[in-house]
Motif scaffolding. Structure first.
Motif, PDB file in Angstrom:
ATOM      1  N   LEU A 142       0.808  -1.233   0.000  1.00  0.00           N
ATOM      2  CA  LEU A 142       0.000   0.000   0.000  1.00  0.00           C
ATOM      3  C   LEU A 142       0.835   1.273   0.000  1.00  0.00           C
ATOM      4  CD1 LEU A 142      -3.000  -0.935   2.321  1.00  0.00           C
ATOM      5  CD2 LEU A 142      -3.108  -0.376  -0.113  1.00  0.00           C
ATOM      6  N   GLY A 143       2.054   1.198  -0.533  1.00  0.00           N
ATOM      7  CA  GLY A 143       2.824   2.405  -0.749  1.00  0.00           C
ATOM      8  C   GLY A 143       3.797   2.752   0.354  1.00  0.00           C
ATOM      9  N   PRO A 144       4.494   3.871   0.209  1.00  0.00           N
ATOM     10  CA  PRO A 144       5.573   4.234   1.138  1.00  0.00           C
ATOM     11  C   PRO A 144       5.150   4.287   2.597  1.00  0.00           C
ATOM     12  CG  PRO A 144       5.574   5.676  -0.780  1.00  0.00           C
ATOM     13  CD  PRO A 144       4.334   4.862  -0.870  1.00  0.00           C
ATOM     14  N   ASP A 145       3.923   4.758   2.866  1.00  0.00           N
ATOM     15  CA  ASP A 145       3.448   4.895   4.244  1.00  0.00           C
ATOM     16  C   ASP A 145       2.426   3.835   4.636  1.00  0.00           C
ATOM     17  OD1 ASP A 145       5.015   7.230   4.717  1.00  0.00           O
ATOM     18  OD2 ASP A 145       3.552   8.391   3.583  1.00  0.00           O
ATOM     19  N   ARG A 146       2.262   2.833   3.788  1.00  0.00           N
ATOM     20  CA  ARG A 146       1.336   1.729   4.048  1.00  0.00           C
ATOM     21  C   ARG A 146      -0.098   2.211   4.288  1.00  0.00           C
ATOM     22  NH1 ARG A 146       2.987  -3.916   6.968  1.00  0.00           N
ATOM     23  NH2 ARG A 146       4.555  -3.734   5.340  1.00  0.00           N
ATOM     24  N   ASN A 147      -0.490   3.269   3.593  1.00  0.00           N
ATOM     25  CA  ASN A 147      -1.838   3.801   3.775  1.00  0.00           C
ATOM     26  C   ASN A 147      -2.572   4.028   2.457  1.00  0.00           C
ATOM     27  OD1 ASN A 147      -0.480   6.014   2.797  1.00  0.00           O
ATOM     28  ND2 ASN A 147      -0.862   7.326   4.566  1.00  0.00           N
ATOM     29  N   GLY A 148      -1.977   3.604   1.342  1.00  0.00           N
ATOM     30  CA  GLY A 148      -2.627   3.735   0.049  1.00  0.00           C
ATOM     31  C   GLY A 148      -2.693   5.141  -0.492  1.00  0.00           C
ATOM     32  N   SER A 149      -1.938   6.086   0.104  1.00  0.00           N
ATOM     33  CA  SER A 149      -1.971   7.487  -0.328  1.00  0.00           C
ATOM     34  C   SER A 149      -0.655   7.868  -0.990  1.00  0.00           C
ATOM     35  CB  SER A 149      -2.234   8.407   0.869  1.00  0.00           C
ATOM     36  OG  SER A 149      -3.541   8.198   1.365  1.00  0.00           O
ATOM     37  N   LEU A 150      -0.766   8.482  -2.173  1.00  0.00           N
ATOM     38  CA  LEU A 150       0.404   8.848  -2.966  1.00  0.00           C
ATOM     39  C   LEU A 150       0.236  10.267  -3.501  1.00  0.00           C
ATOM     40  CD1 LEU A 150       0.532   5.613  -5.160  1.00  0.00           C
ATOM     41  CD2 LEU A 150       1.947   6.053  -3.160  1.00  0.00           C
ATOM     42  N   PRO A 151       1.348  10.964  -3.791  1.00  0.00           N
ATOM     43  CA  PRO A 151       1.234  12.263  -4.453  1.00  0.00           C
ATOM     44  C   PRO A 151       0.839  12.068  -5.919  1.00  0.00           C
ATOM     45  CG  PRO A 151       3.540  11.647  -4.212  1.00  0.00           C
ATOM     46  CD  PRO A 151       2.745  10.616  -3.462  1.00  0.00           C
ATOM     47  N   ASP A 152       0.194  13.059  -6.468  1.00  0.00           N
ATOM     48  CA  ASP A 152      -0.216  13.002  -7.877  1.00  0.00           C
ATOM     49  C   ASP A 152       0.983  13.356  -8.758  1.00  0.00           C
ATOM     50  OD1 ASP A 152      -1.412  13.135 -10.337  1.00  0.00           O
ATOM     51  OD2 ASP A 152      -2.765  14.784  -9.841  1.00  0.00           O
TER      52      ASP A 152
END
Length: 541
Positions: A142-152
């Motif tokens: 789920l990405g760098p922070d394990r929260n499924g949130s990424l920059p556009d």
């Protein structure tokens, strides 16, 4: 005998079975259109209703229908039996989708993963450096922070005039692992025949770089999810940490896939193999590799190893494992590991001390797949499928002085709970103070402060039991059928702006966005697409 009684007997012999089948069909209409249960429950109820109607019609004909001779009834019964035996002999169950619709295939057809080339322990042909990081890396679940949130990265939103470009597509082994990506390399877990493999691929062309094998295979007793591993590897400082379906934890040299150290979690810490395999994606933090074990009354539910040597540093907890992975969050100003168990949520200090534990009795023993979502400094959102729902927890540290060991007491209060978001196979994401996730098959926006539903994606287009990432102001949605869509992360209304078909089979694996490159896979194939960027955006790799 007069004609009237004979006519009535024929009417009963034909009409009653037809009536029973009609009742079964009517019940199916009720379950599918009125939807009294969740989608899976409605499908099960439909199957049971029609099954009972068919059995009832057959039994009536065999036992009661007087117009049929004994010989005719016997022949009818043997014919029905032959049909059932023939169908069971010809077909086998090869998994279900999120709505529990079964997939039947001919028994003679080999399983897809058994037809693939066995990779074994394969060394790289050139130098591989997984320690060289970039700002676009997605090194864990789920990405760098394990929260499924990424920059556009600057995604363009018209995929008709600017369609995503396919960079490569290839067959892949079974399993529901996602990719961990660093630089130009992506690592995943897959099953090929009797080999469970950790495999490193090039992102630009899909070439296999190296592979590491374990001679083991996970398969369910009743095949629902299918064979193969469920967890996602983690890449950290040039090493790859992967947890196999049966609990083999490997630390691999990222340059060649060779073993640095390994543990068998079930053998060393006890507990039974979960029905759907060991699901934990390893968490690496502060020199520790942290994993869930099977857990239980007398077994540790969380263990931590030294990331370089594999030495056990601590073990803690007793919550029975579910299918969520431990995650690092900062709650009330304190960094801690949060783990969602089968029937509780627990916070751990980084030394293994249990800070707080909140029971979730409503969840029973239903699987929890979703990761917890931090929506404020001390507010935690958790959710589960199977009719259970979601809740918001307020977690705070006591103002009382610390004990002799320097530990403070913590309190956990439930602010609300409802069934407005039931995340069955995926995790929710947070954007600008709102929660987005799959309420069974419907994409849903939720206000975490009140639990109120802001909108649902009713009807078409169907997302089913998909996955999603939050990419800036967009939700990158992957449908269960393998399509990719962009949806506005806007609490005021549901708005899908574009979509394209990427994969063509059941897809439960979490997508990975590395700059503008989208890595996708399911239990049969993997693909990489270059997503179009706005003209004012520099290329992102």
């Amino acid at each position: 005998m007069s004609q009237a009684p004979i006519a009535r007997q024929w009417l009963a012999a034909i009409g009653v079975p037809i009536g029973l089948l009609a009742i079964g069909g009517g019940l199916i209409a009720v379950f599918q259109y009125l939807e009294p249960f969740d989608a899976a429950g409605n499908n099960i109820a439909s199957l049971v209703s029609m099954g009972l109607a068919i059995i009832g019609a057959i039994m009536f004909t065999l036992v009661w229908a007087p117009v049929w001779s004994r010989t005719a009834r016997k022949a009818f019964g043997l014919t029905c039996l032959a049909i059932v035996v023939g169908l069971l002999s010809y077909f086998r169950l090869e998994g279900v989708d999120g709505d529990l619709r079964v997939r039947l295939v001919p028994r003679w057809r080999p399983r897809h993963d058994a037809t693939l080339t066995a990779l074994g322990d394969q060394a790289p042909a050139s130098v591989v450096d997984l320690s060289a990081t970039t700002e676009h890396d997605s090194p864990q679940f789920l990405g760098p922070d394990r929260n499924g949130s990424l920059p556009d990265p600057g995604l363009a939103t018209d995929w008709t005039s600017q369609p995503p470009k396919l960079l490569w597509r290839k067959e892949i082994g079974a399993g529901w692992s996602s990719f961990a990506a660093v630089g130009n390399y992506a690592v995943t877990l897959e099953q090929r025949g009797e080999q469970e493999l950790t495999v490193c691929y090039r992102i630009d062309n899909g070439e296999t770089v190296w592979s590491h094998k374990e001679a083991t295979r996970f398969a369910e007793t009743i095949e629902l999810g299918g064979p193969g591993p469920r967890s996602t590897p983690t890449i950290h400082e040039g090493r790859v940490y992967s947890l196999g379906a049966k609990g083999i934890l490997n630390c691999l040299d990222g340059s060649n896939g060779q073993t640095i150290w390994k543990h068998d979690l079930l053998a060393e810490f006890g507990g039974a193999l979960p029905m759907y395999a060991m699901p934990c994606s390893p968490l690496v933090v502060d020199g520790l590799v942290i994993c869930s074990t099977s857990g239980g009354k007398d077994d540790a539910s969380l263990v931590a190893f030294d990331e370089k040597t594999g030495k056990l540093v601590w073990k803690s907890g007793s919550g029975v494992l579910s299918y969520s992975s431990p995650t690092l969050l900062t709650i009330g100003g304190q960094r801690q590991i949060v783990k969602v168990n089968a029937a509780s949520v627990t916070g751990y200090d980084l030394d293994g001390t249990v800070l707080w534990d909140y029971p979730w009795p409503e969840s029973g023993d239903q699987p929890t797949v979703s990761q917890p979502v931090l929506v404020a400094d001390n507010e935690l959102f958790v959710s589960k499928g199977y009719t259970v729902g979601c809740m918001l927890l307020a977690i705070s540290k006591s103002a009382e002085p610390a004990d002799a060991a320097g530990n403070h007491k913590w309190s956990v209060q439930r602010k609300w709970a409802n069934t407005n978001l039931k995340t069955k196979f995926s995790s929710a994401v947070s954007s600008d103070g709102y929660i987005y996730g799959f309420n069974d098959p419907m994409l849903t926006c939720l206000d975490p402060q009140t639990g109120e539903t802001k909108w649902k994606s009713r009807g078409r287009p169907p997302y089913s039991f998909g996955q999603l990432l939050q990419v800036g102001k967009w939700l990158l949605v992957q449908t269960e059928q393998g399509q990719i869509a962009l949806v506005a992360a806007d609490p005021s209304k549901f708005q899908e702006v574009t979509r394209f078909t990427a994969l063509t089979d059941k897809t439960w694996n979490v997508p990975v966005l590395v700059g503008s490159r989208l890595l996708l896979r399911n239990d049969r194939e993997a693909a990489c697409f270059e997503l179009p960027l706005r003209s004012d955006t520099a290329p992102a790799r």
